[in-house]
Design a protein around this motif. Structure first.
Motif, PDB file in Angstrom:
ATOM      1  N   GLU A  24     102.961  13.276 -48.713  1.00 50.47           N
ATOM      2  CA  GLU A  24     102.514  14.498 -48.042  1.00 50.47           C
ATOM      3  C   GLU A  24     101.267  14.302 -47.201  1.00 50.47           C
ATOM      4  OE1 GLU A  24     102.253  17.708 -50.802  1.00 50.47           O
ATOM      5  OE2 GLU A  24     104.245  17.361 -51.622  1.00 50.47           O
ATOM      6  N   GLY A  25     100.628  13.158 -47.292  1.00 52.24           N
ATOM      7  CA  GLY A  25      99.513  12.837 -46.415  1.00 52.24           C
ATOM      8  C   GLY A  25      98.387  13.845 -46.455  1.00 52.24           C
ATOM      9  N   LEU A  26      98.038  14.355 -45.293  1.00 47.64           N
ATOM     10  CA  LEU A  26      96.878  15.245 -45.164  1.00 47.64           C
ATOM     11  C   LEU A  26      97.048  16.562 -45.907  1.00 47.64           C
ATOM     12  CD1 LEU A  26      95.939  14.668 -41.414  1.00 47.64           C
ATOM     13  CD2 LEU A  26      94.682  13.912 -43.430  1.00 47.64           C
ATOM     14  N   ASP A  27      98.290  17.021 -46.076  1.00 47.68           N
ATOM     15  CA  ASP A  27      98.500  18.271 -46.818  1.00 47.68           C
ATOM     16  C   ASP A  27      97.992  18.136 -48.253  1.00 47.68           C
ATOM     17  OD1 ASP A  27      99.664  19.538 -44.637  1.00 47.68           O
ATOM     18  OD2 ASP A  27     101.673  18.853 -45.167  1.00 47.68           O
ATOM     19  N   SER A  28      98.186  16.952 -48.823  1.00 45.14           N
ATOM     20  CA  SER A  28      97.688  16.697 -50.165  1.00 45.14           C
ATOM     21  C   SER A  28      96.163  16.670 -50.190  1.00 45.14           C
ATOM     22  CB  SER A  28      98.261  15.362 -50.661  1.00 45.14           C
ATOM     23  OG  SER A  28      97.884  15.108 -51.990  1.00 45.14           O
ATOM     24  N   LEU A  29      95.567  16.043 -49.192  1.00 41.78           N
ATOM     25  CA  LEU A  29      94.098  16.012 -49.098  1.00 41.78           C
ATOM     26  C   LEU A  29      93.513  17.404 -48.975  1.00 41.78           C
ATOM     27  CD1 LEU A  29      93.404  12.983 -46.713  1.00 41.78           C
ATOM     28  CD2 LEU A  29      92.615  13.220 -49.067  1.00 41.78           C
ATOM     29  N   ASP A  30      94.145  18.226 -48.138  1.00 42.61           N
ATOM     30  CA  ASP A  30      93.636  19.590 -47.945  1.00 42.61           C
ATOM     31  C   ASP A  30      93.729  20.397 -49.237  1.00 42.61           C
ATOM     32  OD1 ASP A  30      92.763  21.802 -46.054  1.00 42.61           O
ATOM     33  OD2 ASP A  30      94.604  22.661 -46.880  1.00 42.61           O
ATOM     34  N   ALA A  31      94.790  20.168 -50.001  1.00 38.27           N
ATOM     35  CA  ALA A  31      94.939  20.888 -51.268  1.00 38.27           C
ATOM     36  C   ALA A  31      93.797  20.549 -52.225  1.00 38.27           C
ATOM     37  CB  ALA A  31      96.286  20.553 -51.904  1.00 38.27           C
ATOM     38  N   PHE A  32      93.382  19.285 -52.235  1.00 43.61           N
ATOM     39  CA  PHE A  32      92.235  18.907 -53.056  1.00 43.61           C
ATOM     40  C   PHE A  32      90.961  19.588 -52.559  1.00 43.61           C
ATOM     41  CE2 PHE A  32      93.933  14.943 -55.231  1.00 43.61           C
ATOM     42  CZ  PHE A  32      93.662  15.412 -56.503  1.00 43.61           C
ATOM     43  N   GLY A  33      90.768  19.615 -51.249  1.00 46.21           N
ATOM     44  CA  GLY A  33      89.581  20.256 -50.693  1.00 46.21           C
ATOM     45  C   GLY A  33      89.483  21.717 -51.092  1.00 46.21           C
ATOM     46  N   GLN A  34      90.599  22.428 -51.020  1.00 46.08           N
ATOM     47  CA  GLN A  34      90.605  23.841 -51.420  1.00 46.08           C
ATOM     48  C   GLN A  34      90.316  23.996 -52.910  1.00 46.08           C
ATOM     49  OE1 GLN A  34      93.708  26.468 -49.812  1.00 46.08           O
ATOM     50  NE2 GLN A  34      94.382  24.758 -48.514  1.00 46.08           N
ATOM     51  N   LEU A  35      90.838  23.062 -53.714  1.00 41.73           N
ATOM     52  CA  LEU A  35      90.557  23.122 -55.154  1.00 41.73           C
ATOM     53  C   LEU A  35      89.065  22.967 -55.426  1.00 41.73           C
ATOM     54  CD1 LEU A  35      91.292  23.171 -58.143  1.00 41.73           C
ATOM     55  CD2 LEU A  35      91.841  20.727 -57.982  1.00 41.73           C
ATOM     56  N   TYR A  36      88.430  21.999 -54.755  1.00 42.17           N
ATOM     57  CA  TYR A  36      86.998  21.790 -54.964  1.00 42.17           C
ATOM     58  C   TYR A  36      86.199  23.041 -54.600  1.00 42.17           C
ATOM     59  CZ  TYR A  36      88.457  16.850 -54.874  1.00 42.17           C
ATOM     60  OH  TYR A  36      89.067  15.654 -55.098  1.00 42.17           O
ATOM     61  N   ALA A  37      86.583  23.679 -53.495  1.00 42.01           N
ATOM     62  CA  ALA A  37      85.869  24.888 -53.068  1.00 42.01           C
ATOM     63  C   ALA A  37      86.002  25.997 -54.105  1.00 42.01           C
ATOM     64  CB  ALA A  37      86.392  25.351 -51.709  1.00 42.01           C
ATOM     65  N   LEU A  38      87.205  26.163 -54.658  1.00 42.12           N
ATOM     66  CA  LEU A  38      87.414  27.190 -55.678  1.00 42.12           C
ATOM     67  C   LEU A  38      86.658  26.851 -56.965  1.00 42.12           C
ATOM     68  CD1 LEU A  38      91.202  27.857 -55.099  1.00 42.12           C
ATOM     69  CD2 LEU A  38      89.396  29.589 -54.990  1.00 42.12           C
ATOM     70  N   GLN A  39      86.606  25.578 -57.310  1.00 43.87           N
ATOM     71  CA  GLN A  39      85.839  25.185 -58.498  1.00 43.87           C
ATOM     72  C   GLN A  39      84.349  25.463 -58.317  1.00 43.87           C
ATOM     73  OE1 GLN A  39      87.698  21.029 -58.995  1.00 43.87           O
ATOM     74  NE2 GLN A  39      87.243  21.654 -61.085  1.00 43.87           N
ATOM     75  N   ALA A  40      83.853  25.209 -57.107  1.00 39.61           N
ATOM     76  CA  ALA A  40      82.436  25.477 -56.839  1.00 39.61           C
ATOM     77  C   ALA A  40      82.148  26.970 -56.955  1.00 39.61           C
ATOM     78  CB  ALA A  40      82.061  24.968 -55.454  1.00 39.61           C
ATOM     79  N   GLU A  41      83.060  27.799 -56.425  1.00 38.48           N
ATOM     80  CA  GLU A  41      82.896  29.251 -56.553  1.00 38.48           C
ATOM     81  C   GLU A  41      82.970  29.672 -58.021  1.00 38.48           C
ATOM     82  OE1 GLU A  41      85.128  33.408 -55.181  1.00 38.48           O
ATOM     83  OE2 GLU A  41      85.788  31.482 -54.355  1.00 38.48           O
TER      84      GLU A  41
END
Length: 417
Positions: free
Chosen positions: A112-129
């Protein structure tokens, strides 16, 4: 149409059932599957896309939980896999309920390439919140590689897989507030509040043993045992109230605190501050390594508005004295054993500097004088650096009494804001 199938007895689902109250688990998103891509065109896909998500209860308290399945697509983290966890986090933040994650992940999904990377980025943002609002517990139940290591590190508490993992998670949910707007619940205490600890002095240097003896019914839930072994952290109960315990473990370090030990203590103090949990430190150290990490510990202590009590239970010299919850960095009460010592440097070293040409007998005499006037419990008490000199066996009753005076202090401080 692509066929889908679901393994109903996966380890991922079994983990959840062991953690939650029987019959309370409600799965959500069970029909979600991985998207087809140029590099992923299967004839049959497995439902849930490698992660089971949902909510349930632990002793009647709402929690949200996800459990990864390391046998699906090599345990990889993909776009839809990530979306399921994102949705879970949004629900947890909205309901102010804890998140429990059971991790078994090999890292990014190459298909899935970049789609997988973006999913991790969104997870980190939600964890920070979420870190500003709710409790997050991550349990490593298998692999934990790539971007998932960052997600694990962002949690409040990380647990390693063991036969007692479900019990550990349930104990933590019972001990800790679900979110930052709640306070720990005080439970009835059946232990003797004035219990004499006749063998406590023999545990000098063993911070773990001291915390265990002080706690109600000898209960001490230790965290991060495998790192920074010169520092012990964990939760205990004193008169039924949850307290964060921190102690130097000098028998494991020849009296020195490591950078890892400071980091371990600092992150724990930050967690206790966030969840309104009082702090008890047991200090005994002759030095340390890592000034940057020591500075982080001081910042954490001074930022935490919760009640803080320090027990000097051994020999502590130099900057270690100042750093480890002294009056100077904000301890509310400081107790000191009558057999302990603290000061700038050890007495003999001090007089050797002051009298470089002195003979040994003279130096030994002056060292004893220096100890009495600068390093003894009475010397610290006369300068106001110690509130009370106590016998080791009486430690529990004095510490419990001091915490009782501060019972409403943290709550009142936060109500002002």
């Amino acid at each position: 149409m692509i066929a889908t199938e679901r393994r109903t007895t996966t380890k991922a689902l079994q983990r959840i059932r062991r953690i939650l109250d029987p019959g309370s688990f409600m799965e959500i998103g069970e029909h979600i599957t991985a998207r087809r891509t140029d590099f992923y065109t299967p004839e049959k896909v497995e439902a849930s896309d490698g992660v089971i998500t949902g909510y349930g209860t632990i002793d009647g308290c709402l929690v949200y939980v996800f459990s990864q399945d390391g046998e699906v697509m090599g345990g990889s983290f993909g776009e839809m896999h990530g979306r399921k966890i994102h949705h879970l986090y949004r629900l947890a933040i909205k309901t102010k309920a804890p998140v429990i994650g059971c991790l078994d992940c090999s890292g990014l999904r190459v298909e899935e390439g970049l789609d997988s990377l973006d999913a991790f980025g969104q997870l980190y943002a939600l964890q920070a919140e979420a870190s500003r609002q709710i409790l997050q517990i991550m349990a490593i139940c298998g692999g934990c590689s790539g971007g998932m290591t960052v997600a694990a590190d962002m949690a409040d508490i990380i647990l390693s897989d063991s036969v007692h993992l479900a019990d550990q998670i349930r104990t933590l949910i019972d001990l800790l507030p679900a979110n930052t707007s709640q306070y720990p619940e005080q439970r009835p205490c059946s232990d003797d509040l004035n219990r004499q600890l006749s063998e406590l002095e023999k545990k000098r240097g063993d911070g773990r043993g001291i915390l265990n003896e002080l706690s109600d019914e000898h209960f001490f839930f230790e965290l991060k045992q495998c790192c920074g072994r010169d520092m012990v952290i964990g939760f205990m109960r004193l008169n039924g109230a949850v307290v964060g315990g921190i102690a130097t473990q000098t028998i494991a370090s020849e009296g020195k605190i490591s950078p890892e030990g400071f980091e371990k203590a600092a992150s724990f103090i930050e967690l206790c501050g966030k969840l309104h949990i009082p702090l008890l430190t047991v200090t005994d150290a002759k030095g340390f390594e890592g000034s940057l990490q020591a500075g982080r510990l001081v910042k954490a202590l001074t930022a935490a508005s919760v009640p803080k009590i320090n027990l000097i239970a051994g020999e502590i010299f130099g900057s270690a004295y100042s750093i480890l919850n002294s009056k100077g960095v904000g301890a509310d009460y400081v107790f000191m054993w009558d057999c302990a010592a603290a000061g700038l440097i050890e007495s003999l070293q001090a007089v050797e500097i002051l009298y470089p040409q002195g003979e040994l007998a003279f130096l030994q005499k002056r060292a004893e004088d220096y100890r009495k006037t600068h390093c003894s419990p009475m010397a610290l008490a006369r300068h106001g650096y110690v509130d009370k000199i106590i016998k080791p066996e009486e430690s529990r009753k004095f510490i419990l009494g001091a915490f009782e005076t501060l019972a409403d202090a943290g709550r009142c401080h936060n109500d002002l804001w």
